[in-house]
Design an enzyme around this catalytic site. Structure first.
Site, PDB file in Angstrom:
ATOM      1  N   ILE A  16      -6.781 -19.991 -45.557  1.00  0.00           N
ATOM      2  CA  ILE A  16      -7.391 -21.280 -45.175  1.00  0.00           C
ATOM      3  C   ILE A  16      -8.887 -21.128 -44.930  1.00  0.00           C
ATOM      4  O   ILE A  16      -9.666 -22.051 -45.210  1.00  0.00           O
ATOM      5  CB  ILE A  16      -6.674 -21.910 -43.949  1.00  0.00           C
ATOM      6  CG1 ILE A  16      -7.058 -23.385 -43.829  1.00  0.00           C
ATOM      7  CG2 ILE A  16      -6.980 -21.178 -42.653  1.00  0.00           C
ATOM      8  CD1 ILE A  16      -6.676 -24.233 -45.008  1.00  0.00           C
ATOM      9  N   SER A  38     -12.716  -9.896 -39.160  1.00  0.00           N
ATOM     10  CA  SER A  38     -11.473  -9.808 -39.914  1.00  0.00           C
ATOM     11  C   SER A  38     -11.316  -8.360 -40.357  1.00  0.00           C
ATOM     12  O   SER A  38     -12.298  -7.741 -40.772  1.00  0.00           O
ATOM     13  CB  SER A  38     -11.561 -10.731 -41.142  1.00  0.00           C
ATOM     14  OG  SER A  38     -10.314 -11.216 -41.520  1.00  0.00           O
ATOM     15  N   LYS A  92      -4.855 -25.227 -36.847  1.00  0.00           N
ATOM     16  CA  LYS A  92      -3.538 -25.652 -36.382  1.00  0.00           C
ATOM     17  C   LYS A  92      -2.518 -24.549 -36.656  1.00  0.00           C
ATOM     18  O   LYS A  92      -2.701 -23.834 -37.646  1.00  0.00           O
ATOM     19  CB  LYS A  92      -3.091 -26.964 -37.030  1.00  0.00           C
ATOM     20  CG  LYS A  92      -3.207 -27.021 -38.535  1.00  0.00           C
ATOM     21  CD  LYS A  92      -2.181 -26.571 -39.501  1.00  0.00           C
ATOM     22  CE  LYS A  92      -0.834 -26.110 -39.285  1.00  0.00           C
ATOM     23  NZ  LYS A  92      -0.204 -25.619 -40.562  1.00  0.00           N
ATOM     24  N   ASP A 170       5.421 -24.596 -39.656  1.00  0.00           N
ATOM     25  CA  ASP A 170       4.000 -24.377 -39.989  1.00  0.00           C
ATOM     26  C   ASP A 170       3.478 -25.540 -40.827  1.00  0.00           C
ATOM     27  O   ASP A 170       2.480 -26.161 -40.462  1.00  0.00           O
ATOM     28  CB  ASP A 170       3.794 -23.029 -40.693  1.00  0.00           C
ATOM     29  CG  ASP A 170       2.331 -22.853 -41.091  1.00  0.00           C
ATOM     30  OD1 ASP A 170       1.556 -22.310 -40.289  1.00  0.00           O
ATOM     31  OD2 ASP A 170       1.958 -23.303 -42.199  1.00  0.00           O
TER      32      ASP A 170
HETATM   33  P1  NAP Z   1      -3.522 -15.840 -43.867  1.00  0.00           P
HETATM   34  O1  NAP Z   1      -3.899 -16.051 -45.303  1.00  0.00           O
HETATM   35  O2  NAP Z   1      -2.462 -14.866 -43.525  1.00  0.00           O
HETATM   36  O3  NAP Z   1      -4.889 -15.503 -43.116  1.00  0.00           O
HETATM   37  C1  NAP Z   1      -4.961 -15.232 -41.747  1.00  0.00           C
HETATM   38  C2  NAP Z   1      -5.923 -14.069 -41.539  1.00  0.00           C
HETATM   39  O4  NAP Z   1      -5.983 -13.767 -40.147  1.00  0.00           O
HETATM   40  C3  NAP Z   1      -5.450 -12.802 -42.219  1.00  0.00           C
HETATM   41  O5  NAP Z   1      -6.022 -12.695 -43.497  1.00  0.00           O
HETATM   42  C4  NAP Z   1      -5.885 -11.694 -41.284  1.00  0.00           C
HETATM   43  O6  NAP Z   1      -7.112 -11.165 -41.756  1.00  0.00           O
HETATM   44  C5  NAP Z   1      -6.158 -12.359 -39.956  1.00  0.00           C
HETATM   45  N1  NAP Z   1      -5.227 -11.920 -38.894  1.00  0.00           N
HETATM   46  C6  NAP Z   1      -5.589 -11.652 -37.613  1.00  0.00           C
HETATM   47  N2  NAP Z   1      -4.518 -11.311 -36.883  1.00  0.00           N
HETATM   48  C7  NAP Z   1      -3.465 -11.353 -37.708  1.00  0.00           C
HETATM   49  C8  NAP Z   1      -2.098 -11.088 -37.534  1.00  0.00           C
HETATM   50  N3  NAP Z   1      -1.591 -10.726 -36.331  1.00  0.00           N
HETATM   51  N4  NAP Z   1      -1.269 -11.229 -38.602  1.00  0.00           N
HETATM   52  C9  NAP Z   1      -1.767 -11.588 -39.816  1.00  0.00           C
HETATM   53  N5  NAP Z   1      -3.078 -11.848 -40.037  1.00  0.00           N
HETATM   54  C10 NAP Z   1      -3.916 -11.734 -38.997  1.00  0.00           C
HETATM   55  O7  NAP Z   1      -3.080 -17.230 -43.200  1.00  0.00           O
HETATM   56  P2  NAP Z   1      -3.625 -18.696 -43.541  1.00  0.00           P
HETATM   57  O8  NAP Z   1      -2.760 -19.324 -44.574  1.00  0.00           O
HETATM   58  O9  NAP Z   1      -5.078 -18.678 -43.737  1.00  0.00           O
HETATM   59  O10 NAP Z   1      -3.242 -19.413 -42.180  1.00  0.00           O
HETATM   60  C11 NAP Z   1      -3.964 -19.190 -40.983  1.00  0.00           C
HETATM   61  C12 NAP Z   1      -3.786 -20.393 -40.080  1.00  0.00           C
HETATM   62  O11 NAP Z   1      -4.305 -21.539 -40.781  1.00  0.00           O
HETATM   63  C13 NAP Z   1      -2.340 -20.709 -39.752  1.00  0.00           C
HETATM   64  O12 NAP Z   1      -2.217 -21.107 -38.416  1.00  0.00           O
HETATM   65  C14 NAP Z   1      -1.971 -21.849 -40.683  1.00  0.00           C
HETATM   66  O13 NAP Z   1      -1.002 -22.710 -40.144  1.00  0.00           O
HETATM   67  C15 NAP Z   1      -3.311 -22.556 -40.802  1.00  0.00           C
HETATM   68  N6  NAP Z   1      -3.455 -23.328 -42.053  1.00  0.00           N
HETATM   69  C16 NAP Z   1      -3.128 -22.765 -43.263  1.00  0.00           C
HETATM   70  C17 NAP Z   1      -3.197 -23.546 -44.418  1.00  0.00           C
HETATM   71  C18 NAP Z   1      -2.877 -22.971 -45.775  1.00  0.00           C
HETATM   72  O14 NAP Z   1      -2.852 -23.736 -46.749  1.00  0.00           O
HETATM   73  N7  NAP Z   1      -2.635 -21.685 -45.929  1.00  0.00           N
HETATM   74  C19 NAP Z   1      -3.601 -24.887 -44.329  1.00  0.00           C
HETATM   75  C20 NAP Z   1      -3.994 -25.397 -43.100  1.00  0.00           C
HETATM   76  C21 NAP Z   1      -3.900 -24.610 -41.964  1.00  0.00           C
HETATM   77  P3  NAP Z   1      -7.442  -9.607 -41.567  1.00  0.00           P
HETATM   78  O15 NAP Z   1      -6.266  -8.828 -42.017  1.00  0.00           O
HETATM   79  O16 NAP Z   1      -8.656  -9.432 -42.445  1.00  0.00           O
HETATM   80  O17 NAP Z   1      -7.762  -9.426 -40.088  1.00  0.00           O
END
Ligand code: NAP
Length: 310
Positions: A16, A38, A92, A170
């Site tokens: 995101i 990160s 969120k 989620d």
């Molecule tokens: P993601 O791709 O897994 O990215 C989250 C990032 O946070 C990871 O790349 C990781 O980066 C870091 N991180 C820090 N602590 C972590 C942990 N304990 N476990 C895993 N990663 C951790 O997730 P995302 O899809 O961006 O979602 C993140 C948030 O945004 C969620 O709450 C989700 O509901 C919200 N969101 C997502 C979307 C979507 O379309 N994906 C849309 C709207 C909102 P490092 O490994 O580099 O530290």
């Protein structure tokens, strides 16, 4: 009056952050992206730190952070940022639990800093128009259909299927953020059915029954193991017509007549509002969507599904 640029640190460079936050920050002159925190992700030409502590203790001026990590670690990160005197934007869901949200609101008040819980699905002209149309009408019933394929939208995100990762909630919390925004009355959860794969800690499918203002039935059919195109629709029957808020809050139809369809400007609105909150030294934390998820988990009957693998 000229308003100062807000120097922003971005925590959690994942999907995101890359899809939405970074383009929105770059397009908003009120913000300058000055650091990321990160372990694996970084952005060209932006100073990168492994974690928030390294970012906060570096010799770098930062006014605010945006937390784009999974929800499980969000509250502890927000607490650190507030203690360091920064304003905080929460992706969120705002935290993994309601008590964490409550503690953050207290911490923000004590620190005198702005805390903003974002609900991106609400930030559309169609959602604004839906809310305006429903105001003053009597709600007879509502139906939420929020079905998508986690393999497409969250490929390999094991955290999402662990306890505290929200599972089907989620994406479904986006529907709840819309429901709580557009319906004029109060929502309460009365029953839920939660289907959890035997090798995971969070449901992949759920049915949630709610009441609006104590009498109108609101049914929610939720899945993240849905084959085919996603369905992100809310249908509301009223005493004076039928409203459909479709495609995740982007398309409004009333009595089969298309009304408003908007492009993807959700995150531009989020950043504009964050700047306004910081200017006003105010906070905006609406925990009602999270409350509905928490109540579905409290009241839900759980059943086991076969193991799920990405
Ligand atoms: P993601 O791709 O897994 O990215 C989250 C990032 O946070 C990871 O790349 C990781 O980066 C870091 N991180 C820090 N602590 C972590 C942990 N304990 N476990 C895993 N990663 C951790 O997730 P995302 O899809 O961006 O979602 C993140 C948030 O945004 C969620 O709450 C989700 O509901 C919200 N969101 C997502 C979307 C979507 O379309 N994906 C849309 C709207 C909102 P490092 O490994 O580099 O530290």
């Amino acid at each position: 009056m000229h308003k100062s640029v807000i120097r922003l640190g971005l925590v959690g460079v994942g999907k995101i952050a890359r899809d939405q936050h970074i383009p929105a920050i770059r397009n908003d002159p009120r913000f300058a992206l000055v650091a990321t925190a990160s372990l694996h992700g970084s952005i060209d030409a932006v100073p990168a730190f492994d974690d928030i502590d390294a970012m906060l203790t570096a010799d770098r001026a930062i006014d605010a952070v945006c937390l784009c990590t999974p929800p499980g670690v969000r509250a502890q990160l927000a607490r650190r940022a507030l203690a360091a005197g920064l304003h905080v934007m929460l992706e969120k869901p705002p935290a993994a639990s309601l008590s964490q949200v409550d503690a953050l609101m207290v911490a923000a008040r004590r620190a005198g800093r702005s805390l903003m819980a974002t609900w991106h699905s609400r930030e559309t002209a169609a959602a604004d128009a839906a809310r305006a149309w429903l105001t003053g009408r009597r709600i007879v019933s509502a139906q939420v259909i929020w079905r998508e394929d986690v393999r497409q939208w969250h490929p390999g995100q094991d955290w999402l299927l662990a306890a505290g990762g929200f599972g089907v909630f989620d994406p479904a919390i986006n529907a709840f953020s819309l429901l709580t925004r557009i319906l004029p009355g109060a929502l309460e959860v009365v029953a839920a059915d939660l289907a959890v794969p035997v090798n995971r800690g969070a449901p992949t499918e759920a049915r949630v029954a709610m009441l609006h203002d104590g009498h109108a039935a609101v049914t929610c059919d939720l899945s993240i193991v849905h084959a085919g195109p996603p369905q992100w629709d809310i249908v509301v029957e009223t005493d004076a017509g039928r409203l459909v808020l479709g495609t995740g809050g982007h398309r409004l139809t009333i009595d089969d007549h298309p009304q408003t369809t908007d492009a993807d400007g959700e995150y531009a609105r989020i950043y504009a509002r964050f700047a306004a909150l910081i200017d006003a030294r105010a906070s905006d934390v609406d925990a009602r969507p999270l409350m509905l998820v928490a109540d579905a988990m409290l009241l839900g009957q759980t059943r086991a599904l076969p193991a799920f693998e990405f």
